[in-house]
Design a protein around this motif. Structure first.
Motif, mmCIF file in Angstrom:
data_model
loop_
_atom_site.group_PDB
_atom_site.id
_atom_site.type_symbol
_atom_site.label_atom_id
_atom_site.label_comp_id
_atom_site.label_asym_id
_atom_site.label_seq_id
_atom_site.Cartn_x
_atom_site.Cartn_y
_atom_site.Cartn_z
ATOM 1 N N HIS A 84 0.869 -1.186 0.000
ATOM 2 C CA HIS A 84 0.000 0.000 0.000
ATOM 3 C C HIS A 84 0.896 1.222 0.000
ATOM 4 O O HIS A 84 1.794 1.345 0.840
ATOM 5 N N ASP A 89 -1.953 8.453 -2.921
ATOM 6 C CA ASP A 89 -3.237 8.628 -3.613
ATOM 7 C C ASP A 89 -3.242 7.976 -4.991
ATOM 8 O O ASP A 89 -3.720 8.568 -5.973
ATOM 9 N N VAL A 90 -2.706 6.782 -5.060
ATOM 10 C CA VAL A 90 -2.684 6.082 -6.347
ATOM 11 C C VAL A 90 -4.079 5.539 -6.648
ATOM 12 O O VAL A 90 -4.960 5.546 -5.786
ATOM 13 N N ASP A 95 -3.546 0.354 -5.242
ATOM 14 C CA ASP A 95 -3.640 0.835 -3.862
ATOM 15 C C ASP A 95 -3.162 -0.198 -2.840
ATOM 16 O O ASP A 95 -2.957 0.129 -1.676
ATOM 17 N N ASP A 255 2.164 14.989 5.589
ATOM 18 C CA ASP A 255 1.528 14.027 4.675
ATOM 19 C C ASP A 255 1.770 14.378 3.206
ATOM 20 O O ASP A 255 0.864 14.269 2.360
ATOM 21 N N ARG A 257 2.370 17.324 1.798
ATOM 22 C CA ARG A 257 1.892 18.623 1.339
ATOM 23 C C ARG A 257 2.486 19.717 2.235
ATOM 24 O O ARG A 257 2.586 19.549 3.461
ATOM 25 N N PRO A 260 0.076 25.529 5.011
ATOM 26 C CA PRO A 260 -0.165 26.902 4.552
ATOM 27 C C PRO A 260 0.747 27.905 5.259
ATOM 28 O O PRO A 260 1.223 28.856 4.654
ATOM 29 N N TYR A 271 0.491 11.106 15.116
ATOM 30 C CA TYR A 271 -0.359 9.939 15.327
ATOM 31 C C TYR A 271 -0.096 8.894 14.230
ATOM 32 O O TYR A 271 0.490 9.212 13.192
ATOM 33 N N PRO A 272 -0.548 7.667 14.460
ATOM 34 C CA PRO A 272 -0.241 6.601 13.500
ATOM 35 C C PRO A 272 -0.628 6.967 12.060
ATOM 36 O O PRO A 272 -1.749 7.396 11.797
ATOM 37 N N GLU A 274 0.664 9.386 10.289
ATOM 38 C CA GLU A 274 0.984 10.776 9.940
ATOM 39 C C GLU A 274 2.476 10.928 9.644
ATOM 40 O O GLU A 274 3.307 10.206 10.175
ATOM 41 N N SER B 218 -6.804 7.905 14.709
ATOM 42 C CA SER B 218 -6.003 8.473 13.626
ATOM 43 C C SER B 218 -6.592 7.960 12.314
ATOM 44 O O SER B 218 -6.372 6.822 11.930
ATOM 45 N N HIS B 220 -7.170 7.521 8.505
ATOM 46 C CA HIS B 220 -6.373 7.584 7.265
ATOM 47 C C HIS B 220 -7.256 7.324 6.048
ATOM 48 O O HIS B 220 -8.044 6.381 6.036
ATOM 49 N N HIS B 222 -7.430 6.524 1.988
ATOM 50 C CA HIS B 222 -6.757 6.083 0.769
ATOM 51 C C HIS B 222 -7.320 6.901 -0.396
ATOM 52 O O HIS B 222 -8.464 7.355 -0.361
ATOM 53 N N GLY B 223 -6.528 7.027 -1.419
ATOM 54 C CA GLY B 223 -7.042 7.587 -2.675
ATOM 55 C C GLY B 223 -7.007 9.091 -2.799
ATOM 56 O O GLY B 223 -6.782 9.623 -3.874
ATOM 57 N N TYR B 224 -7.242 9.795 -1.709
ATOM 58 C CA TYR B 224 -7.352 11.255 -1.786
ATOM 59 C C TYR B 224 -6.787 11.897 -0.528
ATOM 60 O O TYR B 224 -6.891 11.337 0.564
ATOM 61 N N HIS B 225 -6.254 13.091 -0.696
ATOM 62 C CA HIS B 225 -6.006 13.949 0.457
ATOM 63 C C HIS B 225 -7.296 14.726 0.746
ATOM 64 O O HIS B 225 -8.083 14.988 -0.163
ATOM 65 N N VAL B 236 -5.146 25.673 14.358
ATOM 66 C CA VAL B 236 -3.998 25.932 13.494
ATOM 67 C C VAL B 236 -3.987 24.989 12.293
ATOM 68 O O VAL B 236 -3.382 25.278 11.264
ATOM 69 N N GLY B 239 -7.271 24.347 6.971
ATOM 70 C CA GLY B 239 -6.674 24.535 5.641
ATOM 71 C C GLY B 239 -5.598 23.522 5.305
ATOM 72 O O GLY B 239 -5.124 23.504 4.184
ATOM 73 N N TRP B 240 -5.228 22.693 6.255
ATOM 74 C CA TRP B 240 -4.214 21.673 5.966
ATOM 75 C C TRP B 240 -4.818 20.619 5.036
ATOM 76 O O TRP B 240 -6.010 20.297 5.117
ATOM 77 N N GLU B 241 -3.945 20.091 4.205
ATOM 78 C CA GLU B 241 -4.364 19.063 3.260
ATOM 79 C C GLU B 241 -3.590 17.799 3.613
ATOM 80 O O GLU B 241 -2.370 17.757 3.461
ATOM 81 N N LYS B 242 -4.284 16.805 4.119
ATOM 82 C CA LYS B 242 -3.605 15.629 4.648
ATOM 83 C C LYS B 242 -4.353 14.346 4.276
ATOM 84 O O LYS B 242 -5.507 14.402 3.855
ATOM 85 N N ASP B 243 -3.671 13.220 4.471
ATOM 86 C CA ASP B 243 -4.350 11.943 4.278
ATOM 87 C C ASP B 243 -4.633 11.249 5.602
ATOM 88 O O ASP B 243 -5.307 10.231 5.636
ATOM 89 N N THR B 244 -4.108 11.788 6.695
ATOM 90 C CA THR B 244 -4.315 11.174 8.013
ATOM 91 C C THR B 244 -4.563 12.271 9.040
ATOM 92 O O THR B 244 -3.781 13.227 9.122
ATOM 93 N N GLY B 246 -5.467 12.944 13.128
ATOM 94 C CA GLY B 246 -5.650 12.470 14.489
ATOM 95 C C GLY B 246 -6.790 13.236 15.143
ATOM 96 O O GLY B 246 -6.911 14.449 14.970
ATOM 97 N N HIS B 270 -5.716 4.320 11.570
ATOM 98 C CA HIS B 270 -4.358 3.818 11.356
ATOM 99 C C HIS B 270 -3.680 3.420 12.659
ATOM 100 O O HIS B 270 -2.527 2.986 12.658
#
Lengths: 401, 293
Positions: A84, A89-90, A95, A255, A257, A260, A271-272, A274, B218, B220, B222-225, B236, B239-244, B246, B270
């Motif tokens: 994985h 983001d595949v 995936d 992650d 990115r 800002p 956390y797990p 991240e 946490s 998580h 798949h596929g997209y942020h 704070v 606006g963050w762009e993340k896949d995971t 907490g 996760h």
């Protein structure tokens, strides 16, 4: 002639598109020596059939825009495995979730094909009975560098002198017993009994406690320059990372990115799953440490602390050599240090205090294992041993008693 | 319900029709029943839970709400449980009543701002949160496809003891063995249309997530942020762009996803122990997002 011209035209786009291929061999019978000398069974990924699958697996490196291919070869004589690509983001096919994508059975190859559009820090891990296979050791870091640069966080981002990856995880030895790991887990998302999780070893890049200094050595920061730390947590506990107090800390990405606005703070929770990118800068020569707390996500109980040593040096003369390994023992020692190395040739040995003051040195011809007797009168304490060769240098932290 | 309140409701409705509901909002009327019972999770597992149910008969599910800003929630809470409770929304200026068995309370609640509010039992250091008694009220100004996740972790023995005997717990020793999303777990989550993310490429999807459990989760993707557009916790991260992401206990977030490709992609905790349930993988917090053309 004409037909060759047409073939060349068709193939031209493929030729100019950078393609990067990695081979990972999935194994079920690795061995890992823990800090207390306990030897556990692991699952893991290796690059060759002869090597023990490491925990973590090899760090995979790609460049932004690459068309990447990972060839997963399952030589496990057991469960199917997958990759994985955590955070990349595949598409669904690639995936690595067995019942939604594909899984790779014993002696089969599976090919993961994907584009890497965003520079950053990612993870890869097996997603077959992921709770067990990740704990088993089937994980690693995947780094995507910006196009054409290994010293930039992303295009128009932060320029840095060098980068380090710090991956945290834990080990519960019970989960590594044959009765748990030998199950021939299938790939259909079937039910599998999972033991209670009681981690006893808390890892940084696969090592804990004294192993960290021995195997990972010192994390060097060049004075007045940016150093980029890539933190990832693939364990099942929470981490709080405490940065050295006398250094300028900017948390700049997460992650894969950019954030800002960069954060200036002296600690961060991870956390797990991240990842965080942190720019560290120091304007004074010093030695300190990055301390990582591992806490129970259920009750916030502090389970363990680990740390890596960080030293600011005025000049980063030579790059650390990746293909030369040295083993320094015993550690702590009484002034007689045994050194084993894969390097042969002339080498300088230097011993520094943690403040960077040279206290001993010697030039030798290395050919296998040898001993270095330190000068009389060097007081007990922590020192940096520098093994300097024509190909580069390696530093190890040593304790003299 | 008093005649005075009915008159106010009527007036609000008339004003809404005249000036648009965004200015004044609608009134949502509902009754919640605090009751306890055995929730069957399938696969021979069941949990003793206490919930804010939608009927006098225990169905094991907490009722969730979705409102628009300025909507009024006309809410009656009836305690059918054997224990005393004090249902409340922290941060909302209201006098919350302690409810003995058989008592009821009537609240007229106005939610002016976007956010996710947690209705929970405040008595005994939120003891009944360990038994499942907490639900969510999502207030959103967004016209998009929305999905709602109330995440919980349950220690089955504690939950039974609390639901039956209101026995105090040693929070420092907490170790859940079940991990739920809307009081469901994999694969049952997939049958909950309020939770199962379904959309098309280019849609704007919003996932409203609250952690009403006592552990950190946490989540998580798949596929997209996903972009964080609301957090009741650390601002704070907006606006963050993340896949995971907490989520600490009591924390709520809204994630925005604009899918760029089709496929079926997992979303899961996760902390991979939380993908298990009753000691079995994969019967925990694991579901998928289904994105079509």
């Amino acid at each position: 002639m004409r037909i060759w011209f047409h073939i060349a035209i068709i193939l031209l786009p493929f030729a100019v598109m950078a393609q990067s291929t990695e081979l990972l061999i999935a194994r079920n019978k690795g061995e890992k020596v823990l800090a207390d000398s306990q030897v556990i069974r692991t699952m893991g990924f290796a690059r060759t059939l002869t090597e023990n699958p490491g925990v973590p697996g090899p760090t995979l490196v790609f460049e932004e825009g690459d068309s990447a291919v990972i060839d997963l070869w399952n030589v496990s004589q057991g469960a199917p495995h997958t990759i994985h690509l955590h955070g990349l983001d595949v598409n669904q096919e690639n995936d690595g979730v067995p019942h939604l994508s594909f899984s790779v059975h014993h002696m089969d190859h599976g090919y993961y094909r994907f584009k890497v559009p965003h520079p950053g820090t990612y993870l890869y891990h097996c997603h077959v009975v992921s709770t067990l296979h990740v704990q088993g050791g089937m994980y690693g870091v995947l780094i995507v560098y910006p196009k054409g640069s290994r010293n930039l966080t992303w295009e128009n981002g932060y320029r840095y002198e060098r980068d380090y990856s710090i991956l945290t995880s834990e080990i519960d030895p019970i989960w590594h017993s044959d009765s748990v790991m030998i199950l021939s887990h299938d790939s259909a998302h079937q039910r599998v009994k999972i033991p209670k999780y009681r981690p006893t070893h808390f890892l940084i890049n696969g090592y804990s406690d004294h192993q960290i200094d021995q195997e990972l050595g010192l994390y060097e920061i060049k004075k007045d320059s940016n150093t980029f730390f890539r933190f990832s947590n693939v364990g099942f506990t929470g981490n709080t990372v405490y940065f050295p107090k006398n250094m300028d800390i900017q948390i700049v990405s997460s992650d894969g990115r950019p954030l800002p606005v960069a954060l200036h703070q002296d600690s961060i929770n991870i956390y797990p799953g991240e990842r965080y990118g942190v720019i560290v800068k120091s304007n004074e020569l010093s030695q300190d440490s990055i301390v990582i707390h591992y806490f129970d996500l259920n009750n916030l109980k502090l389970l363990n602390k680990q740390r890596v040593m960080v030293q600011t040096r005025a000049v980063s003369a030579l790059e650390t050599i990746d293909n030369i390994a040295i083993l320094v023992y015993p550690n702590p020692n009484n002034g007689l240090i045994r050194i084993q190395s894969t390097y042969s040739g002339k080498a300088d040995l230097l011993l520094y205090t943690i403040q960077g003051i040279e206290v001993d040195s010697e030039t030798i011809h290395v050919n296998g294992a040898f001993e270095w007797k330190l000068q009389e009168g060097i007081p007990p304490g922590t020192y940096i041993l520098e093994f300097r060769t024509s190909k580069g240098l390696i530093r190890k932290t040593v304790q003299k008693y | 319900m008093s005649s005075k309140f009915k008159a106010i409701k009527k007036l609000v409705l008339i004003l809404c029709l005249a000036f648009g509901y965004e200015s004044f909002g609608f009134t949502v009327t509902d009754t919640l029943y605090i009751n306890s019972g055995k929730l069957s999770l399938g696969l021979q597992d069941s949990l003793q839970l206490t919930v804010f149910g939608s009927s006098e008969n225990f169905d094991g599910r907490n009722t969730k709400f979705k409102l628009n800003p300025n909507d009024i929630l006309d809410l009656i809470i009836i305690n059918l449980d054997q224990h005393t409770h004090k249902a409340a929304i922290q941060g909302l200026n209201e006098t919350w009543e302690t409810l003995n068995t058989g008592d009821s309370a009537h609240y007229i609640l106005t939610f002016q701002d976007e956010g996710i509010f947690i209705l929970e039992d405040l008595l005994n250091d939120k003891l009944f949160s360990y038994a499942g008694l907490s639900t969510t009220i999502a207030v959103s100004k967004r016209f998009s496809k929305d999905f709602h996740w109330n995440i919980k972790d349950i220690n089955s023995e504690w939950s039974e003891e609390i639901s039956n005997n209101a026995t105090a717990v040693a929070a420092a020793e907490y170790e859940p063995d079940f991990f739920l999303l809307n009081e469901l777990r994999n694969p049952g989550i997939d049958l909950d249309s309020t939770a199962k993310v379904r959309g098309s490429v280019g849609d704007t999807l919003h996932i409203y997530i609250s952690n009403t459990g006592n552990a950190i989760h946490s989540i998580h993707l798949h596929g997209y942020h996903a972009t964080l557009i609301y957090s009741s916790g650390n601002q704070v991260r907006l606006g963050w762009e993340k896949d995971t992401y907490g989520l600490e206990p009591g924390e709520s977030i809204i994630l925005e996803i604009v899918p760029d490709k089709t496929g079926e992609y997992p979303v899961h905790d996760h902390n991979l122990v939380a993908v298990t349930g009753g000691g079995y993988y994969p019967n925990g917090i694991f579901t998928t997002m289904v994105i079509t053309e």
